[in-house]
Design a protein around this motif. Structure first.
Motif, PDB file in Angstrom:
ATOM      1  N   LEU A  68      16.472  -0.804 -18.336  1.00  0.00           N
ATOM      2  CA  LEU A  68      17.143  -0.174 -17.603  1.00  0.00           C
ATOM      3  C   LEU A  68      15.815  -0.698 -16.252  1.00  0.00           C
ATOM      4  CD1 LEU A  68      18.281   2.504 -19.486  1.00  0.00           C
ATOM      5  CD2 LEU A  68      19.576   0.987 -17.765  1.00  0.00           C
ATOM      6  N   PHE A  69      14.807  -0.264 -16.915  1.00  0.00           N
ATOM      7  CA  PHE A  69      13.153  -0.537 -15.532  1.00  0.00           C
ATOM      8  C   PHE A  69      13.144  -1.371 -15.037  1.00  0.00           C
ATOM      9  CE2 PHE A  69      10.933   3.571 -18.768  1.00  0.00           C
ATOM     10  CZ  PHE A  69      11.900   4.253 -17.332  1.00  0.00           C
ATOM     11  N   ARG A  70      14.089  -2.244 -15.641  1.00  0.00           N
ATOM     12  CA  ARG A  70      13.521  -3.843 -14.807  1.00  0.00           C
ATOM     13  C   ARG A  70      14.290  -3.617 -13.540  1.00  0.00           C
ATOM     14  NH1 ARG A  70      12.539  -6.226 -20.087  1.00  0.00           N
ATOM     15  NH2 ARG A  70      14.538  -7.065 -20.106  1.00  0.00           N
ATOM     16  N   GLN A  71      15.381  -3.142 -13.835  1.00  0.00           N
ATOM     17  CA  GLN A  71      16.720  -3.175 -12.999  1.00  0.00           C
ATOM     18  C   GLN A  71      16.320  -1.761 -11.949  1.00  0.00           C
ATOM     19  OE1 GLN A  71      19.401  -5.134 -13.972  1.00  0.00           O
ATOM     20  NE2 GLN A  71      18.037  -5.490 -15.261  1.00  0.00           N
ATOM     21  N   THR A  72      15.437  -0.858 -12.328  1.00  0.00           N
ATOM     22  CA  THR A  72      15.550   0.310 -10.920  1.00  0.00           C
ATOM     23  C   THR A  72      13.963   1.551 -11.392  1.00  0.00           C
ATOM     24  OG1 THR A  72      16.453   1.807  -9.565  1.00  0.00           O
ATOM     25  CG2 THR A  72      16.999   1.944 -11.847  1.00  0.00           C
ATOM     26  N   ASP A  73      13.378   1.876 -10.638  1.00  0.00           N
ATOM     27  CA  ASP A  73      13.108   2.656 -10.996  1.00  0.00           C
ATOM     28  C   ASP A  73      13.268   4.380 -11.738  1.00  0.00           C
ATOM     29  OD1 ASP A  73      10.421   1.122 -10.627  1.00  0.00           O
ATOM     30  OD2 ASP A  73      10.005   2.013  -8.695  1.00  0.00           O
ATOM     31  N   ASN A  74      14.400   4.710 -11.413  1.00  0.00           N
ATOM     32  CA  ASN A  74      15.058   5.708 -11.312  1.00  0.00           C
ATOM     33  C   ASN A  74      16.154   5.443 -12.607  1.00  0.00           C
ATOM     34  OD1 ASN A  74      13.444   7.392  -9.701  1.00  0.00           O
ATOM     35  ND2 ASN A  74      13.855   5.601  -8.137  1.00  0.00           N
ATOM     36  N   VAL A  75      15.874   5.858 -13.926  1.00  0.00           N
ATOM     37  CA  VAL A  75      17.333   5.947 -14.590  1.00  0.00           C
ATOM     38  C   VAL A  75      17.724   7.167 -15.528  1.00  0.00           C
ATOM     39  CG1 VAL A  75      17.931   5.360 -16.962  1.00  0.00           C
ATOM     40  CG2 VAL A  75      15.599   4.097 -16.127  1.00  0.00           C
ATOM     41  N   TYR A  76      18.963   7.648 -15.141  1.00  0.00           N
ATOM     42  CA  TYR A  76      19.999   9.161 -15.326  1.00  0.00           C
ATOM     43  C   TYR A  76      20.751   8.523 -16.580  1.00  0.00           C
ATOM     44  CZ  TYR A  76      18.641  10.441 -10.642  1.00  0.00           C
ATOM     45  OH  TYR A  76      18.027  11.122  -9.231  1.00  0.00           O
ATOM     46  N   PHE A  77      20.593   9.132 -17.950  1.00  0.00           N
ATOM     47  CA  PHE A  77      21.285   9.613 -19.339  1.00  0.00           C
ATOM     48  C   PHE A  77      22.115  10.307 -18.075  1.00  0.00           C
ATOM     49  CE2 PHE A  77      17.227   7.652 -20.011  1.00  0.00           C
ATOM     50  CZ  PHE A  77      18.046   6.345 -21.574  1.00  0.00           C
ATOM     51  N   CYS A  78      23.625  10.404 -18.738  1.00  0.00           N
ATOM     52  CA  CYS A  78      24.703  11.137 -18.594  1.00  0.00           C
ATOM     53  C   CYS A  78      25.214  11.795 -19.900  1.00  0.00           C
ATOM     54  CB  CYS A  78      25.260  11.722 -17.908  1.00  0.00           C
ATOM     55  SG  CYS A  78      26.968  12.611 -17.353  1.00  0.00           S
ATOM     56  N   PHE A  79      25.109  12.329 -20.888  1.00  0.00           N
ATOM     57  CA  PHE A  79      26.220  12.674 -22.139  1.00  0.00           C
ATOM     58  C   PHE A  79      26.765  13.834 -22.191  1.00  0.00           C
ATOM     59  CE2 PHE A  79      21.316  10.670 -23.315  1.00  0.00           C
ATOM     60  CZ  PHE A  79      21.429   9.157 -23.094  1.00  0.00           C
ATOM     61  N   HIS A 107      15.978  10.924 -16.046  1.00  0.00           N
ATOM     62  CA  HIS A 107      16.605  12.343 -16.606  1.00  0.00           C
ATOM     63  C   HIS A 107      17.406  12.353 -17.156  1.00  0.00           C
ATOM     64  CE1 HIS A 107      14.633  11.707 -12.273  1.00  0.00           C
ATOM     65  NE2 HIS A 107      14.252  13.271 -11.666  1.00  0.00           N
ATOM     66  N   PHE A 108      18.065  13.615 -17.552  1.00  0.00           N
ATOM     67  CA  PHE A 108      18.770  13.437 -18.279  1.00  0.00           C
ATOM     68  C   PHE A 108      20.088  14.843 -17.777  1.00  0.00           C
ATOM     69  CE2 PHE A 108      15.694  11.957 -20.514  1.00  0.00           C
ATOM     70  CZ  PHE A 108      15.736  11.680 -21.768  1.00  0.00           C
ATOM     71  N   LEU A 109      21.401  14.718 -16.988  1.00  0.00           N
ATOM     72  CA  LEU A 109      22.326  15.150 -17.475  1.00  0.00           C
ATOM     73  C   LEU A 109      23.122  15.746 -18.550  1.00  0.00           C
ATOM     74  CD1 LEU A 109      23.322  16.808 -15.020  1.00  0.00           C
ATOM     75  CD2 LEU A 109      25.008  14.940 -15.132  1.00  0.00           C
ATOM     76  N   PHE A 110      23.946  16.715 -18.389  1.00  0.00           N
ATOM     77  CA  PHE A 110      24.369  17.263 -19.107  1.00  0.00           C
ATOM     78  C   PHE A 110      25.398  17.829 -19.088  1.00  0.00           C
ATOM     79  CE2 PHE A 110      19.671  17.638 -21.401  1.00  0.00           C
ATOM     80  CZ  PHE A 110      20.591  16.668 -22.911  1.00  0.00           C
ATOM     81  N   LEU A 111      27.282  17.100 -19.508  1.00  0.00           N
ATOM     82  CA  LEU A 111      27.811  18.146 -18.774  1.00  0.00           C
ATOM     83  C   LEU A 111      28.943  19.137 -19.359  1.00  0.00           C
ATOM     84  CD1 LEU A 111      29.460  14.692 -18.116  1.00  0.00           C
ATOM     85  CD2 LEU A 111      28.809  16.020 -16.566  1.00  0.00           C
ATOM     86  N   HIS A 115      33.887  18.376 -21.124  1.00  0.00           N
ATOM     87  CA  HIS A 115      33.724  17.131 -20.564  1.00  0.00           C
ATOM     88  C   HIS A 115      33.213  15.925 -20.995  1.00  0.00           C
ATOM     89  CE1 HIS A 115      36.668  18.667 -16.846  1.00  0.00           C
ATOM     90  NE2 HIS A 115      35.863  18.962 -17.450  1.00  0.00           N
ATOM     91  N   ASP A 116      33.346  15.323 -20.533  1.00  0.00           N
ATOM     92  CA  ASP A 116      32.626  13.719 -20.237  1.00  0.00           C
ATOM     93  C   ASP A 116      32.330  12.804 -19.488  1.00  0.00           C
ATOM     94  OD1 ASP A 116      34.737  12.727 -20.702  1.00  0.00           O
ATOM     95  OD2 ASP A 116      34.924  11.339 -22.665  1.00  0.00           O
ATOM     96  N   PRO A 117      32.158  12.167 -18.832  1.00  0.00           N
ATOM     97  CA  PRO A 117      31.986  11.716 -17.653  1.00  0.00           C
ATOM     98  C   PRO A 117      33.069  10.917 -17.070  1.00  0.00           C
ATOM     99  CG  PRO A 117      29.906  10.688 -18.783  1.00  0.00           C
ATOM    100  CD  PRO A 117      31.109  11.310 -20.070  1.00  0.00           C
ATOM    101  N   ASP A 118      33.651  10.680 -17.731  1.00  0.00           N
ATOM    102  CA  ASP A 118      35.195  10.409 -17.987  1.00  0.00           C
ATOM    103  C   ASP A 118      36.517  11.454 -17.134  1.00  0.00           C
ATOM    104  OD1 ASP A 118      37.701   9.038 -17.889  1.00  0.00           O
ATOM    105  OD2 ASP A 118      37.472   8.054 -20.061  1.00  0.00           O
ATOM    106  N   SER A 119      36.222  12.107 -17.845  1.00  0.00           N
ATOM    107  CA  SER A 119      37.306  13.211 -18.052  1.00  0.00           C
ATOM    108  C   SER A 119      36.004  13.924 -16.697  1.00  0.00           C
ATOM    109  CB  SER A 119      37.066  14.476 -18.627  1.00  0.00           C
ATOM    110  OG  SER A 119      36.233  14.667 -19.011  1.00  0.00           O
ATOM    111  N   PHE A 120      34.980  14.469 -16.162  1.00  0.00           N
ATOM    112  CA  PHE A 120      34.497  14.737 -15.577  1.00  0.00           C
ATOM    113  C   PHE A 120      34.831  14.041 -14.114  1.00  0.00           C
ATOM    114  CE2 PHE A 120      31.272  16.400 -12.039  1.00  0.00           C
ATOM    115  CZ  PHE A 120      31.418  17.957 -12.791  1.00  0.00           C
ATOM    116  N   VAL A 121      34.981  13.005 -13.607  1.00  0.00           N
ATOM    117  CA  VAL A 121      35.234  12.412 -12.547  1.00  0.00           C
ATOM    118  C   VAL A 121      36.186  12.448 -11.752  1.00  0.00           C
ATOM    119  CG1 VAL A 121      35.600   9.795 -13.360  1.00  0.00           C
ATOM    120  CG2 VAL A 121      33.903  10.452 -10.774  1.00  0.00           C
TER     121      VAL A 121
END
Length: 205
Positions: A68-79, A107-111, A115-121
């Motif tokens: 992940l860090f090889r792709q970008t400096d900003n990594v977000y986790f959504c659980f 960064h960490f986002l808790f829904l 909800h999970d990301p599927d239902s939320f979006v």
């Protein structure tokens, strides 16, 4: 999808679902989003959030963090907001600590629990999801102390001693010099012990 076992050619701990397809969107957004399930990544892509990837039915590993860090400096986790989601988030944090580098951000986002990301979006759409991602997620440092201090009364000596016990082995894994220093300063303030004495106490003088 076929949830196949690990093989000599396919190691789930070293691969991320959707990474190949997400690369251009990751570059454009300047961030990458890690979700728990394949279908979460698929749903987000359908709604225009193309920078999401998923762990392949396993916990986020140290190898994943390196990728992940090889792709970008900003990594977000959504659980998910349930107990399993919080457990998965803590596992991700623990595995990230030895891979942290100054200038890299997690960064960490808790829904909400329902909800999970599927239902939320699907319910709220892309803009609302990205607004939550950018403005409601917690940086690793904040989540670290929130989780470690959970259930402790830091107004008592016992609570402060327990926080040191919980934090010491985790802080010892961090090799990013500035970030490690700042976290130790924060612990010093939380327990009211000056940094030099705290370092001796933790065997890290």
């Amino acid at each position: 999808y076929l949830n196949s076992p690990d093989t000599p050619l396919f190691d789930k701990g070293k691969n991320l679902y959707g990474l190949w397809e997400a690369r251009e969107a990751v570059r454009d957004a300047g961030r990458i989003l890690v979700v728990e399930g394949y279908m979460d990544a698929v749903a987000l892509a359908q709604y225009g959030i193309g920078y999401a990837v998923a762990a392949l039915g396993t916990a986020t590993t140290a190898e994943h963090i390196g990728i992940l860090f090889r792709q970008t400096d900003n990594v977000y986790f959504c659980f998910d907001g349930d107990a399993a989601g919080r457990k998965a988030a803590w596992r991700a944090l623990e595995n990230a600590l030895p891979r942290l580098k100054d200038g890299k951000n997690l960064h960490f986002l808790f829904l909400p629990a329902e909800h999970d990301p599927d239902s939320f979006v699907r319910q709220f759409g892309k803009s609302r999801f990205e607004e939550a991602l950018l403005h409601q997620s917690r940086p690793l440092s904040q989540y670290f102390w929130d989780a470690l201090a959970s259930g402790l009364d830091l107004d008592t000596q016992e609570g402060k001693a327990e926080l040191i016990q919980r934090a010491a082995p985790l802080l010892a894994q961090i090799i990013a010099p500035a970030f490690a220093f700042l976290l130790k300063q924060k612990l010093s303030g939380l327990v009211g012990i000056d940094p030099a004495n705290l370092a001796h106490l933790m065997g890290q003088a």
